[in-house]
Write an enzyme that holds these catalytic residues in place. Structure first.
Site, PDB file in Angstrom:
ATOM      1  CE1 TYR A 180      14.533  31.599   5.257  1.00  0.00           C
ATOM      2  CE2 TYR A 180      14.399  29.327   4.811  1.00  0.00           C
ATOM      3  CZ  TYR A 180      14.159  30.565   4.292  1.00  0.00           C
ATOM      4  OH  TYR A 180      13.672  30.890   3.104  1.00  0.00           O
ATOM      5  CE  LYS A 191      -0.191  -0.341   5.038  1.00  0.00           C
ATOM      6  NZ  LYS A 191      -1.171  -0.626   6.333  1.00  0.00           N
TER       7      LYS A 191
HETATM    8  C1  LIG Z   1      -0.374  -1.647   6.914  1.00  0.00           C
HETATM    9  C2  LIG Z   1      -1.083  -3.035   7.223  1.00  0.00           C
HETATM   10  C3  LIG Z   1      -0.059  -4.181   7.341  1.00  0.00           C
HETATM   11  C4  LIG Z   1       1.387  -4.020   7.393  1.00  0.00           C
HETATM   12  O1  LIG Z   1       1.981  -3.635   8.670  1.00  0.00           O
HETATM   13  P1  LIG Z   1       3.285  -3.658   8.891  1.00  0.00           P
HETATM   14  O2  LIG Z   1       3.373  -3.085  10.270  1.00  0.00           O
HETATM   15  O3  LIG Z   1       3.764  -2.337   7.826  1.00  0.00           O
HETATM   16  O4  LIG Z   1       4.192  -4.923   8.426  1.00  0.00           O
HETATM   17  C5  LIG Z   1      -0.757  -5.172   7.817  1.00  0.00           C
HETATM   18  N1  LIG Z   1      -2.023  -5.184   7.866  1.00  0.00           N
HETATM   19  C6  LIG Z   1      -2.838  -4.231   7.702  1.00  0.00           C
HETATM   20  C7  LIG Z   1      -4.513  -4.201   8.174  1.00  0.00           C
HETATM   21  C8  LIG Z   1      -2.253  -2.890   7.710  1.00  0.00           C
HETATM   22  O5  LIG Z   1      -2.956  -1.872   7.552  1.00  0.00           O
END
Ligand SMILES: *Cc1c(COP(=O)(O)O)cnc(C)c1O
Length: 379
Positions: free
Chosen positions: A262, A40
């Protein structure tokens, strides 16, 4: 280094071989459960098409994205050989698009389930679905009440083929947290309502390290694939995946007492050689991370605030820095994503996903460097 990289302000090198090797390690730990890959948010900012293609080639058969559009991008990149689950489910009216692209929605609410089922009835065919159960995170998923309703009325699942029963752990990165065992027990209880053939999935990256009782039939690592430490506080078992390098725009020798950047928050306490780098917070580097950069093994500390497009560092002790136009490293073996995150008061996940689209990117496979054809920087 390619011509495009040479003129880039900063470039990100993504080691696909390291991602594959991380996936293999997690697969081994999870066995006999299947190891999927969470890609994702454009594979946590590293490029979902490239990452998923490499993992599919290595044998990964199941992917997770968060959005329909991410699923469509993935289908273009990897074809139809693998399963793709969409974590945030079906937006209203998108059912046909899911079916067309063979994307499996993760259903989080009873309403969504009803909509998906009525679409299945209309289509006159069985439609695949994953059910997300809330076991104690109160973020997403069907409640125990929803599950009791499904148990009492099997017709609510008519026309659906339940491919996966899943839940998500709230505290997996704290192995001693009591919520882990509570969620595991709650998941086992709710899961027993559903047919045995529906596979189960509970563990994210850190969950895999909680032991076999958490693995179910399929594990869902994201962060650990990309080199983030899934066991904070213990040595990182994963390989580093990214290197971030920025170009030196200008070198300048300044007298003691010179104020820099800055707000004039930095004052040279000796004669200094300053280097101004072509990277800033607009590239996704957190303004609150005032760490160091590295050249060879030498550390060059930040001097003053991070600007939008530039950062000044103290290069006084780096006699061998070749000069303007050379590159220094911001993420490298000496300074990991987790190091920068802890300095900025955040987590590695946020650092990676924020690294913007302004960089030139190079993908490393074995000893070969391959530039992504889908992402070119015109600036
Ligand atoms: C993002 C997500 C994962 C992956 O989690 P990590 O901690 O990055 O391994 C797994 N399951 C769900 C439902 C998620 O939203």
């Amino acid at each position: 280094m390619s011509a495009q990289t040479m003129r880039a302000g900063a470039f990100l090198t993504i080691n696909l071989e390291a991602i594959v090797s991380n996936w293999r390690l997690l697969s081994k730990l999870a066995k006999p459960a299947e190891c999927a890959a969470v890609v994702k948010a454009d594979a946590y900012g590293l490029g979902a098409p490239e990452v998923a293609a490499a993992l599919q080639e290595a044998g990964c058969k199941t992917f997770f994205v968060a959005h329909l559009d991410e699923g469509l991008v993935l289908r273009k990149a990897i074809g139809f050989r693998s399963r793709v689950f969409v974590l945030n489910g079906t937006p209203p009216g998108a059912e046909a698009e899911f079916l067309r692209s063979v994307l499996i929605p993760v259903v989080n609410t009873a309403g969504e389930l009803a909509a998906w089922r009525s679409h299945a009835c209309e289509a006159g065919r069985s439609m695949p679905v994953a059910l997300h159960l809330d076991t104690g995170m109160a973020r997403l998923g069907l409640s125990s009440g929803d599950v009791a309703m499904l148990a009492g009325d099997p017709s609510l699942l008519e026309g659906l083929s339940v491919e996966l029963i899943m839940s998500h752990l709230a505290c997996a990165d704290e192995p001693a947290h009591r919520a882990n065992q509570q969620q595991r027990r709650e998941f086992a209880k709710l899961r027993s309502v559903f047919a045995k053939k529906a596979r189960s999935s509970l563990a994210n990256s850190s969950g895999i390290f909680l032991g076999q009782g958490f693995h179910g039939d399929l594990v869902r690592p994201g962060a650990a694939l990309y080199g983030i430490n899934p066991v904070p506080g213990a040595p990182n078992p994963m390989r580093q995946v990214v290197r971030l390098s920025a170009r030196v725009l200008q070198l300048r020798d300044v007298p003691t007492g010179t104020r820099v950047g800055y707000g004039h928050t930095f004052c040279a306490d000796r004669r200094m050689r300053l280097a101004t780098l072509s990277i800033g917070y607009a590239d996704g580097w957190p303004r609150t991370a005032t760490t160091s950069v590295f050249f060879g093994g030498t550390r060059l500390p930040f001097a003053g605030r991070v600007s939008m497009d530039s950062i000044v560092v103290d290069a006084t002790d780096c006699a061998d820095l070749p000069g303007e136009g050379s590159f220094v490293d911001l993420l490298c073996p000496e300074q990991t994503v987790d190091d920068v995150a802890s300095d900025a008061g955040t987590i590695g996940y946020e650092i990676l996903t924020r690294l913007g689209q302004r960089f030139s990117r190079e993908y490393q496979t074995h000893s070969m460097l391959r530039r992504s054809p889908t992402r070119s920087n015109s600036t």
